[in-house]
Design an enzyme around this catalytic site. Structure first.
Site, PDB file in Angstrom:
ATOM      1  N   ASN A 142       0.106 -11.478 -59.170  1.00 33.22           N
ATOM      2  CA  ASN A 142      -0.040 -12.344 -57.997  1.00 33.22           C
ATOM      3  C   ASN A 142      -0.240 -13.755 -58.537  1.00 33.22           C
ATOM      4  O   ASN A 142      -1.325 -14.112 -58.985  1.00 33.22           O
ATOM      5  CB  ASN A 142      -1.243 -11.871 -57.172  1.00 33.22           C
ATOM      6  CG  ASN A 142      -1.494 -12.730 -55.954  1.00 33.22           C
ATOM      7  OD1 ASN A 142      -0.773 -13.692 -55.690  1.00 33.22           O
ATOM      8  ND2 ASN A 142      -2.530 -12.385 -55.213  1.00 33.22           N
TER       9      ASN A 142
ATOM     10  N   ARG B 208       3.442 -10.013 -55.833  1.00 36.78           N
ATOM     11  CA  ARG B 208       3.229 -10.538 -54.487  1.00 36.78           C
ATOM     12  C   ARG B 208       4.112 -11.780 -54.357  1.00 36.78           C
ATOM     13  O   ARG B 208       4.004 -12.721 -55.140  1.00 36.78           O
ATOM     14  CB  ARG B 208       1.777 -10.934 -54.331  1.00 36.78           C
ATOM     15  CG  ARG B 208       1.496 -11.507 -52.984  1.00 36.78           C
ATOM     16  CD  ARG B 208       0.102 -12.049 -52.945  1.00 36.78           C
ATOM     17  NE  ARG B 208      -0.361 -12.094 -51.570  1.00 36.78           N
ATOM     18  CZ  ARG B 208      -1.624 -12.240 -51.255  1.00 36.78           C
ATOM     19  NH1 ARG B 208      -2.546 -12.320 -52.187  1.00 36.78           N
ATOM     20  NH2 ARG B 208      -1.977 -12.307 -49.998  1.00 36.78           N
TER      21      ARG B 208
ATOM     22  N   HIS C 257      -0.482 -12.591 -44.996  1.00 38.65           N
ATOM     23  CA  HIS C 257      -1.466 -11.536 -45.316  1.00 38.65           C
ATOM     24  C   HIS C 257      -0.924 -10.149 -44.966  1.00 38.65           C
ATOM     25  O   HIS C 257      -1.683  -9.206 -44.714  1.00 38.65           O
ATOM     26  CB  HIS C 257      -2.805 -11.747 -44.552  1.00 38.65           C
ATOM     27  CG  HIS C 257      -3.597 -12.916 -45.059  1.00 38.65           C
ATOM     28  ND1 HIS C 257      -4.269 -13.782 -44.229  1.00 38.65           N
ATOM     29  CD2 HIS C 257      -3.832 -13.354 -46.313  1.00 38.65           C
ATOM     30  CE1 HIS C 257      -4.877 -14.714 -44.933  1.00 38.65           C
ATOM     31  NE2 HIS C 257      -4.628 -14.464 -46.228  1.00 38.65           N
TER      32      HIS C 257
ATOM     33  N   ARG D 240      -8.568 -25.105 -45.051  1.00 40.00           N
ATOM     34  CA  ARG D 240      -7.469 -25.402 -44.109  1.00 40.00           C
ATOM     35  C   ARG D 240      -8.003 -25.389 -42.679  1.00 40.00           C
ATOM     36  O   ARG D 240      -8.870 -24.582 -42.350  1.00 40.00           O
ATOM     37  CB  ARG D 240      -6.362 -24.338 -44.246  1.00 40.00           C
ATOM     38  CG  ARG D 240      -5.589 -24.430 -45.541  1.00 40.00           C
ATOM     39  CD  ARG D 240      -4.677 -23.228 -45.743  1.00 40.00           C
ATOM     40  NE  ARG D 240      -5.211 -22.301 -46.713  1.00 40.00           N
ATOM     41  CZ  ARG D 240      -4.758 -21.066 -46.916  1.00 40.00           C
ATOM     42  NH1 ARG D 240      -3.763 -20.598 -46.217  1.00 40.00           N
ATOM     43  NH2 ARG D 240      -5.303 -20.291 -47.832  1.00 40.00           N
TER      44      ARG D 240
ATOM     45  N   GLU E  48      -4.704  -5.365 -51.582  1.00 37.13           N
ATOM     46  CA  GLU E  48      -3.293  -5.789 -51.593  1.00 37.13           C
ATOM     47  C   GLU E  48      -2.590  -5.341 -52.874  1.00 37.13           C
ATOM     48  O   GLU E  48      -1.416  -4.989 -52.856  1.00 37.13           O
ATOM     49  CB  GLU E  48      -3.222  -7.319 -51.454  1.00 37.13           C
ATOM     50  CG  GLU E  48      -3.650  -7.773 -50.074  1.00 37.13           C
ATOM     51  CD  GLU E  48      -4.277  -9.151 -50.056  1.00 37.13           C
ATOM     52  OE1 GLU E  48      -5.350  -9.323 -50.690  1.00 37.13           O
ATOM     53  OE2 GLU E  48      -3.718 -10.047 -49.412  1.00 37.13           O
TER      54      GLU E  48
END
Ligand code: AMP
Length: 394
Positions: free
Chosen positions: A9, A94, A182, A242, A380
């Protein structure tokens, strides 16, 4: 001889990795988990074994390890030392963006790479690094199969109506649409619910992935029907740095009235807003929860307010709500945030069970609660390893 899958990732200055052994019964066991971080500043590697015991902690100068390819060499030598005699069967990555069409993982080929490169403008801060990691592996082991797993793929089941923005239709055709992110986390949760919470697995469920990036997904029968993130990972909830959903007129105002450049606005939106910008203290929820500062409290209150607001919108999309599931760093670990969210979401019929909330669930609502609430840890990396195992026929 056992085979292994390497999961990568890649971020702008980091390369997270996991090594999974494929057992004789096809089960996947993590044998090492870690990351190289600080690429370009102070490169270092930390890794733990499958039981969480530290197995490596290394650091280098910038001249020794400066990019993803060199970081990968270090991971490869760790892999050799941890996994003697096994065969590395493939690498799962990913990849943040799979564009409008990819609804499943993909075996990487030269043609696929060309197509994945066309999605760089849709995710300029992430996609180039994801693809750099694929190329770095190709350079050292060109014949090793690689699988790209997309954060957008899980959401491709959403109706076109849900994916539209109200711009002229040609913008939708040019790729300006709600992609949602996600997706690997949501897919993992959907795959876990039949074991952990079978009574809600086929129902109307909102999953709140609350980490340093945060989003929510409305699922019906384990399929995505709506998401808070949209064209980019800036949309939706308040996040660590964010702002989440905001009036697009603010961007025009910053450009036209305040004279900010596009680069300055990008910096503001990706790195300086959210919990950090509101609190003025930091982006780590643990620090804010421990603080007495008024603005830390304000940032937390706004974070929770936005979750509740989005929950209302997604429950409406689902036509009702059977369950709310918390996951990721904040969702899995913060009793206090789960409590604040559930109390605000009392309108939905959630009645919090303080005792199971304090002990981490999995069920954190009272037995008679009309809508249930849960904590389900996400994984994940394991989702990527599963996809890789399947595509490689292991
Ligand atoms: P993730 O992106 O899923 O790894 O989540 C990282 C974030 O989880 C961190 O920035 C922390 O703010 C948050 N976090 C981790 N542990 C806790 C905790 N015990 N309480 C509150 N927040 C936490």
């Amino acid at each position: 001889m056992a085979s292994a899958i390497l999961v990568l990732n890649a971020g702008s200055s980091s390369l997270k990795f996991s090594i999974f052994e494929v057992a004789a019964d096809r089960d996947l066991h993590a044998v090492a988990v870690g990351q190289v971080e600080g690429l370009g500043t102070a490169p270092r590697l930390k890794a733990r074994d499958g039981n969480g015991q530290r197995i490596a902690e290394l650091q280098w100068s910038n001249s020794e390890v400066s990019n993803h390819a060199q970081a990968l060499q270090q991971i490869a030598s760790l892999l050799r030392s941890r996994f003697h005699g096994g065969i590395l069967a493939g690498v799962g990555h990913r990849v943040v963006h799979g564009g409008p069409d990819y609804s499943a993982p993909l075996l990487v080929s030269p043609q696929a790479m060309q197509q994945l490169e066309t999605f760089i403008p849709l995710a300029p801060l992430h996609q180039p690094h994801n693809l750099a990691a694929i190329r770095a592996v190709q350079e050292v082991q060109p014949d090793l199969p690689q699988v790209a797993c997309f954060d957008t793929a899980f959401h491709r089941t959403q109706d076109r109506v849900a994916q539209l923005y109200g711009l002229p239709y040609e913008y939708y055709e040019r790729g300006i649409r709600r992609y949602g992110f996600h997706g690997l986390s949501y897919e993992y949760i959907a795959s876990s619910l039949p074991q952990i919470a079978p009574e809600i697995a086929d129902g109307r469920v909102v999953v709140a992935h609350l980490g340093s990036g945060a989003s929510m997904c409305a699922m019906h029968g384990g399929r995505s029907v709506g998401s808070s993130m949209g064209f980019t990972a800036l949309d939706g909830l308040l996040m660590g740095t964010r702002p989440g959903n905001m009036d697009p007129g603010i961007v025009l105002y910053l450009l036209q009235q305040e004279g900010l450049s596009a680069k300055q606005i990008e910096d503001l939106l990706y790195k300086k807003s959210g919990l950090l910008g509101l609190s003025g203290i930091g982006n780590d929820m643990r620090v804010l929860l421990a603080s007495d500062e008024t603005r830390a409290r304000l940032a937390i209150d706004h974070f929770v307010y936005r979750i509740n607001r989005e929950l209302g919108a997604l429950a409406a999309v689902l036509g009702g709500l059977d369950a709310l599931v918390f996951t990721a760093g904040i969702g899995e670990n913060s009793t206090r945030i789960r409590e604040l969210v559930c109390r605000q979401a009392a309108w939905s019929g959630i009645e919090l069970d303080s005792a199971t909330n304090a002990s981490g669930g999995p069920r954190i609502s009272l037995a008679g609660s009309r809508t249930s609430a849960w904590v389900v840890p996400t994984n994940e990396e394991l989702m990527i390893a599963r996809h890789t195992r399947q595509l490689l026929g292991l």
